[in-house]
Design a protein around this motif. Structure first.
Motif, PDB file in Angstrom:
ATOM      1  N   LEU A   1     -37.612 -26.921 -11.169  1.00 20.71           N
ATOM      2  CA  LEU A   1     -37.324 -27.842 -10.188  1.00 20.71           C
ATOM      3  C   LEU A   1     -38.315 -28.526  -9.641  1.00 20.71           C
ATOM      4  N   ASP A   2     -39.566 -27.723  -9.126  1.00 15.16           N
ATOM      5  CA  ASP A   2     -40.577 -28.248  -8.303  1.00 15.16           C
ATOM      6  C   ASP A   2     -41.291 -29.510  -9.381  1.00 15.16           C
ATOM      7  N   GLN A   3     -41.217 -29.182 -10.709  1.00 15.24           N
ATOM      8  CA  GLN A   3     -42.053 -29.880 -11.945  1.00 15.24           C
ATOM      9  C   GLN A   3     -41.421 -31.156 -11.989  1.00 15.24           C
ATOM     10  N   LEU A   4     -39.929 -31.201 -11.926  1.00 12.00           N
ATOM     11  CA  LEU A   4     -39.045 -32.301 -12.117  1.00 12.00           C
ATOM     12  C   LEU A   4     -39.366 -33.289 -10.828  1.00 12.00           C
ATOM     13  N   VAL A   5     -39.371 -32.538  -9.628  1.00  9.27           N
ATOM     14  CA  VAL A   5     -39.270 -33.430  -8.450  1.00  9.27           C
ATOM     15  C   VAL A   5     -40.339 -34.051  -8.212  1.00  9.27           C
ATOM     16  N   GLU A   6     -41.775 -33.489  -8.477  1.00  5.85           N
ATOM     17  CA  GLU A   6     -43.056 -34.118  -8.606  1.00  5.85           C
ATOM     18  C   GLU A   6     -43.030 -35.334  -9.524  1.00  5.85           C
ATOM     19  N   VAL A   7     -42.362 -35.339 -10.422  1.00 11.06           N
ATOM     20  CA  VAL A   7     -42.056 -36.459 -11.312  1.00 11.06           C
ATOM     21  C   VAL A   7     -41.475 -37.598 -11.040  1.00 11.06           C
ATOM     22  N   VAL A   8     -40.093 -37.068 -10.430  1.00 10.03           N
ATOM     23  CA  VAL A   8     -38.979 -38.130 -10.493  1.00 10.03           C
ATOM     24  C   VAL A   8     -38.540 -38.283  -9.128  1.00 10.03           C
ATOM     25  N   GLY A   9     -38.824 -37.432  -8.103  1.00  7.76           N
ATOM     26  CA  GLY A   9     -38.544 -37.355  -6.731  1.00  7.76           C
ATOM     27  C   GLY A   9     -37.348 -36.237  -6.622  1.00  7.76           C
ATOM     28  N   LYS A  10     -36.851 -35.936  -5.403  1.00  2.00           N
ATOM     29  CA  LYS A  10     -36.058 -34.637  -4.960  1.00  2.00           C
ATOM     30  C   LYS A  10     -34.651 -35.000  -5.646  1.00  2.00           C
TER      31      LYS A  10
ATOM     32  N   GLU B   1     -37.150 -42.449 -19.602  1.00  3.89           N
ATOM     33  CA  GLU B   1     -38.647 -42.723 -20.150  1.00  3.89           C
ATOM     34  C   GLU B   1     -39.915 -42.106 -19.072  1.00  3.89           C
ATOM     35  N   THR B   2     -39.701 -42.210 -17.904  1.00  5.06           N
ATOM     36  CA  THR B   2     -40.824 -41.512 -16.951  1.00  5.06           C
ATOM     37  C   THR B   2     -40.812 -40.029 -17.351  1.00  5.06           C
ATOM     38  N   LEU B   3     -39.450 -39.434 -17.569  1.00  8.53           N
ATOM     39  CA  LEU B   3     -39.496 -38.145 -17.952  1.00  8.53           C
ATOM     40  C   LEU B   3     -40.347 -37.767 -19.135  1.00  8.53           C
ATOM     41  N   LEU B   4     -39.698 -38.473 -20.138  1.00  9.28           N
ATOM     42  CA  LEU B   4     -40.295 -38.168 -21.421  1.00  9.28           C
ATOM     43  C   LEU B   4     -41.850 -38.564 -21.618  1.00  9.28           C
ATOM     44  N   SER B   5     -42.386 -39.620 -20.937  1.00 10.64           N
ATOM     45  CA  SER B   5     -43.625 -39.885 -20.956  1.00 10.64           C
ATOM     46  C   SER B   5     -44.441 -38.676 -20.201  1.00 10.64           C
ATOM     47  N   HIS B   6     -43.855 -38.134 -19.319  1.00 12.56           N
ATOM     48  CA  HIS B   6     -44.630 -37.030 -18.716  1.00 12.56           C
ATOM     49  C   HIS B   6     -44.488 -35.919 -19.429  1.00 12.56           C
ATOM     50  N   PHE B   7     -43.278 -35.218 -19.878  1.00 11.76           N
ATOM     51  CA  PHE B   7     -43.326 -33.915 -20.516  1.00 11.76           C
ATOM     52  C   PHE B   7     -43.307 -33.991 -21.849  1.00 11.76           C
ATOM     53  N   GLY B   8     -43.039 -35.000 -22.508  1.00  6.57           N
ATOM     54  CA  GLY B   8     -43.227 -35.231 -24.163  1.00  6.57           C
ATOM     55  C   GLY B   8     -42.017 -35.033 -24.999  1.00  6.57           C
ATOM     56  N   SER B   9     -41.096 -34.241 -24.190  1.00  5.30           N
ATOM     57  CA  SER B   9     -39.854 -33.882 -25.216  1.00  5.30           C
ATOM     58  C   SER B   9     -38.804 -33.559 -24.274  1.00  5.30           C
ATOM     59  N   VAL B  10     -37.556 -33.611 -24.648  1.00  3.99           N
ATOM     60  CA  VAL B  10     -36.277 -33.011 -23.986  1.00  3.99           C
ATOM     61  C   VAL B  10     -36.434 -31.699 -23.853  1.00  3.99           C
TER      62      VAL B  10
ATOM     63  N   VAL C   1     -37.990 -46.537 -38.516  1.00  3.24           N
ATOM     64  CA  VAL C   1     -36.608 -46.488 -38.254  1.00  3.24           C
ATOM     65  C   VAL C   1     -36.357 -45.131 -37.569  1.00  3.24           C
ATOM     66  N   CYS C   2     -36.916 -44.059 -38.328  1.00  2.00           N
ATOM     67  CA  CYS C   2     -36.432 -42.737 -37.807  1.00  2.00           C
ATOM     68  C   CYS C   2     -37.056 -42.469 -36.559  1.00  2.00           C
ATOM     69  N   SER C   3     -38.316 -43.057 -36.303  1.00  2.24           N
ATOM     70  CA  SER C   3     -38.675 -42.582 -34.932  1.00  2.24           C
ATOM     71  C   SER C   3     -37.958 -43.616 -33.809  1.00  2.24           C
ATOM     72  N   SER C   4     -37.743 -44.687 -34.024  1.00  2.25           N
ATOM     73  CA  SER C   4     -36.823 -45.528 -33.035  1.00  2.25           C
ATOM     74  C   SER C   4     -35.591 -45.242 -32.930  1.00  2.25           C
ATOM     75  N   ASP C   5     -34.699 -44.218 -33.937  1.00  2.00           N
ATOM     76  CA  ASP C   5     -33.552 -43.927 -33.970  1.00  2.00           C
ATOM     77  C   ASP C   5     -33.758 -42.748 -33.089  1.00  2.00           C
ATOM     78  N   LEU C   6     -34.998 -41.935 -33.205  1.00  2.00           N
ATOM     79  CA  LEU C   6     -34.662 -40.465 -32.221  1.00  2.00           C
ATOM     80  C   LEU C   6     -35.018 -40.724 -30.694  1.00  2.00           C
ATOM     81  N   LYS C   7     -35.612 -41.917 -30.749  1.00  2.00           N
ATOM     82  CA  LYS C   7     -36.149 -42.153 -29.229  1.00  2.00           C
ATOM     83  C   LYS C   7     -34.735 -42.521 -28.461  1.00  2.00           C
ATOM     84  N   GLY C   8     -34.127 -43.429 -29.411  1.00  2.00           N
ATOM     85  CA  GLY C   8     -32.594 -43.774 -28.874  1.00  2.00           C
ATOM     86  C   GLY C   8     -31.852 -42.553 -28.527  1.00  2.00           C
TER      87      GLY C   8
END
Length: 76
Positions: free
Chosen positions: A52-61, A35-44, A10-17
């Protein structure tokens, strides 16, 4: 044991939400991009710290710029 397993699920799913909700507050960023960002970077925290370059590489400009501007309003 059952209570511990159930409560951690419950805590894990609540936290993800909560995390997805925080990222979804960014205009133009939906659940899939969050979800793509979290999968790549692991945390907020790591998303916030990304360049900026790292973000662009993952989700586009466009989306990368939106995420970067959200977390770094002083630089936009």
């Amino acid at each position: 044991r059952y209570w511990r397993d159930w409560s951690s699920d419950v805590c894990s799913s609540d936290l993800k939400g909560l995390i997805l909700t925080e990222l979804s507050e960014i205009s133009g960023i939906g659940k899939s991009t969050s979800e793509t960002l979290l999968s790549h970077f692991g945390s907020v925290k790591r998303i916030r710290e990304a360049t900026l370059d790292q973000l662009v590489e993952v989700v586009g400009k466009s989306k990368g710029q939106k995420v970067f501007d959200y977390f770094h309003p002083e630089q936009s």
